[in-house]
Design a protein around this motif. Structure first.
Motif, PDB file in Angstrom:
ATOM      1  N   GLY A 158       0.797  -1.215   0.000  1.00  0.00           N
ATOM      2  CA  GLY A 158       0.000   0.000   0.000  1.00  0.00           C
ATOM      3  C   GLY A 158       0.836   1.275   0.000  1.00  0.00           C
ATOM      4  O   GLY A 158       0.372   2.317  -0.437  1.00  0.00           O
ATOM      5  N   GLN A 159       2.078   1.194   0.481  1.00  0.00           N
ATOM      6  CA  GLN A 159       2.935   2.383   0.511  1.00  0.00           C
ATOM      7  C   GLN A 159       3.245   2.868  -0.906  1.00  0.00           C
ATOM      8  O   GLN A 159       3.080   4.042  -1.213  1.00  0.00           O
ATOM      9  N   GLU A 207       1.637   1.967  -3.590  1.00  0.00           N
ATOM     10  CA  GLU A 207       0.367   2.270  -4.252  1.00  0.00           C
ATOM     11  C   GLU A 207      -0.103   3.679  -3.917  1.00  0.00           C
ATOM     12  O   GLU A 207      -0.513   4.436  -4.798  1.00  0.00           O
ATOM     13  N   ALA A 208      -0.039   4.032  -2.619  1.00  0.00           N
ATOM     14  CA  ALA A 208      -0.499   5.356  -2.208  1.00  0.00           C
ATOM     15  C   ALA A 208       0.339   6.445  -2.863  1.00  0.00           C
ATOM     16  O   ALA A 208      -0.182   7.455  -3.326  1.00  0.00           O
ATOM     17  N   ALA A 209       1.662   6.215  -2.915  1.00  0.00           N
ATOM     18  CA  ALA A 209       2.547   7.223  -3.504  1.00  0.00           C
ATOM     19  C   ALA A 209       2.263   7.397  -4.993  1.00  0.00           C
ATOM     20  O   ALA A 209       2.113   8.524  -5.478  1.00  0.00           O
ATOM     21  N   ARG A 210       2.139   6.266  -5.710  1.00  0.00           N
ATOM     22  CA  ARG A 210       1.875   6.372  -7.150  1.00  0.00           C
ATOM     23  C   ARG A 210       0.492   6.973  -7.397  1.00  0.00           C
ATOM     24  O   ARG A 210       0.296   7.733  -8.348  1.00  0.00           O
TER      25      ARG A 210
END
Lengths: 255, 267
Positions: free
Chosen positions: B165-166, B168-171
């Motif tokens: 999720g890290q 994913e959240a950044a992208r």
């Protein structure tokens, strides 16, 4: 609010999206149109393809075929610059919040604003502080994300998504990971966003929220859109058996 | 060892049991040795000789470790890369280097790869001789490549242990791949693998003693030279061991302080 275009066209549009995971057809030629200033709720049983559809809209899942258009422009996810620009316009809020634990809460917001919108450090900080105030977390700006409750983390995550000033916000089951008594504060923030005419697409299990806040409801099952329309019709007077079983299990059982 | 509640230590030991007695014992030995050095001309002489080599031991470690980290980071990105060539090449490097004794690698770099490189350079029109490449440079290169393979594995493990999720959240925010790596993934990876990195730094510091086989005058080589002239093995080896222990303990305490700082922040 920007003036409405003379001929209303969807702000975000999906055309015939298909996605297969191994043997599972997660999306079967699904189309979706999201109009400016509206709230679209995507409902359906687990495994119906709701989250996959949402994740195709910002290409966290790459569809096998089909198109995504933003403001009538086709997005090519294989061009990095186009992909990143698209994602900056289409914010996302996750079930698990996904705040960055190595940064303070305000830094989570400021980093995004600085890197994506090229704000100065001071401007990014100001934006972070004011957005946190907007979701009721002004006093948590200098806390570490993991020190916050789940509801606070999710509100901070919403503020982080807003920090890059997206035109659309995608919510992927934003309250599913929360204790029941913490969902209220997150839903209140989302209702406020809806009242401010933020364009939103919300994947949720919360039928009550969809009924009250959504202008459009999409009901999915087995990778297809079964029914769509205003909540009063789809939720309260569904025309298909599948939707009736989902929304009115008791009445179906009576028959 | 594992208590009824599943914790590693079943109850918090008393202050007396938690005190670092081992450190106190070492400190006591240090005082004894210090006293010998202060009062005995022979010990003072040896300590002075070792101090001459201290700079080189520190220099080799201080240059080889950042180089190893750089090589390791590059290779770790290769190990998780979608690019077939990059991934295979990194895997080859890690597997080959990890499978050879560091001592053998030092010989290979110093006596095969460097002369080969010099020959190639001459063929391309540069005028250099193998003697122009000092042994200390060859040894630093060898240690950097040897430890680069360990760091690659360490960093790959750290990178892949981060929740999906890290990234994913950044992208999803619109950050590019490079920004995601630099601002989101690498800082978290670094915090996670810090204890392992500290361990590797200590190992590298100790392995820097291997440079003595090439005649580079680090503290081990100074001790050996002293021994061959005087046959004073006990005194010189006690002092040599104590020099290394002082250095490695210093590193260990430094790493622990850094860990505590990050742990406080992550709470």
């Amino acid at each position: 609010m920007p003036p409405e275009p003379a001929k209303p066209s969807p702000l975000l549009e999906a055309r015939a999206l298909t996605k297969r995971f191994d043997n599972l057809l997660a999306l079967d030629a699904v189309s979706l149109a999201v109009n400016r200033g509206t709230v679209t709720a995507i409902l359906g049983p687990s495994g119906s393809g709701k989250s996959t559809l949402l994740r195709c809209l910002n290409f966290l899942v790459l569809p096998d075929s089909g198109e995504v258009l933003f403001d009538r422009t086709l997005i090519n996810p294989r061009l990095d610059a186009a992909l990143n620009a698209h994602r900056a316009r289409v914010g996302m809020v996750f079930q698990q919040f996904n705040l960055f634990p190595h940064l303070l809460v305000w830094e989570n917001l400021a980093l995004a604003a600085r890197l994506v919108r090229h704000l100065s450090a001071a401007a990014a900080r100001d934006r972070a502080i004011s957005l946190l105030a907007r979701v009721g977390l002004a006093e948590k700006a200098f806390a570490h994300p993991l020190q916050l409750s789940g509801g606070q983390q999710q509100r901070a995550a919403i503020a982080r998504a807003l920090a890059v000033e997206p035109s659309v916000l995608l919510f992927d089951e934003p309250t599913s990971a929360l204790d029941p008594e913490l969902t209220g504060e997150v839903l209140a923030v989302m209702r406020q966003l809806a009242a401010d005419h933020t364009t939103m697409v919300v994947v949720t299990h919360d039928v009550e929220f969809a009924r009250q806040a959504a202008s459009e409801v999409v009901f999915m099952d087995a990778g297809r859109v079964v029914e769509s329309g205003p909540p009063a019709r789809v939720i309260d007077a569904p025309t298909t058996d599948r939707a009736r079983r989902f929304f009115k299990p008791s009445t179906v059982a009576e028959r | 060892m594992i208590g009824p509640d599943g914790a590693l230590a079943s109850e918090r030991p008393s202050l007396l049991a938690r005190a670092p007695w081992w450190l106190l014992a070492l400190a006591l030995v240090a005082v004894l040795i210090g006293w010998r050095v202060a009062t005995d001309a022979l010990w003072r002489d040896i300590a002075a000789r070792l101090l001459d080599g201290l700079g080189l031991t520190l220099l080799v470690t201080a240059i080889a470790f950042p180089l190893a980290l750089g090589i390791g980071l590059f290779s770790a990105l290769g190990l998780v890369s979608g690019n077939l060539f990059f991934r295979q090449f990194s895997t080859l490097y890690v597997q080959v280097v990890r499978g050879l004794p560091v001592l053998v690698q030092i010989f290979i770099v110093a006596f095969v790869l460097v002369p080969l490189g010099v020959e190639t350079a001459n063929f391309l029109g540069f005028r250099i001789a193998a003697q122009d490449v000092p042994m200390v440079v060859r040894v630093i290169a060898a240690l950097a490549f040897a430890y680069g393979a360990f760091e690659a594995e360490t960093l790959r493990g750290g990178l892949t242990s981060l929740p999906r999720g890290q990234a994913e959240a950044a992208r999803a925010l619109g950050l590019s791949r490079r920004q995601t790596l630099r601002h989101i993934l690498l800082p978290q990876t670094f915090r996670r693998v810090l204890p392992t990195l500290g361990n590797d730094l200590i190992c590298l510091l100790k392995d820097s003693a291997l440079v003595s086989v090439l005649g580079v005058r680090d503290i081990t080589q100074e001790a050996r030279l002293y021994q061959s002239a005087t046959f004073r093995y006990t005194e010189s080896l006690v002092l040599l061991a104590f020099f290394y222990l002082a250095l490695t303990l210093l590193v260990a305490l430094g790493v622990r302080a850094l860990e505590n700082r990050y742990r406080r922040h992550a709470a």
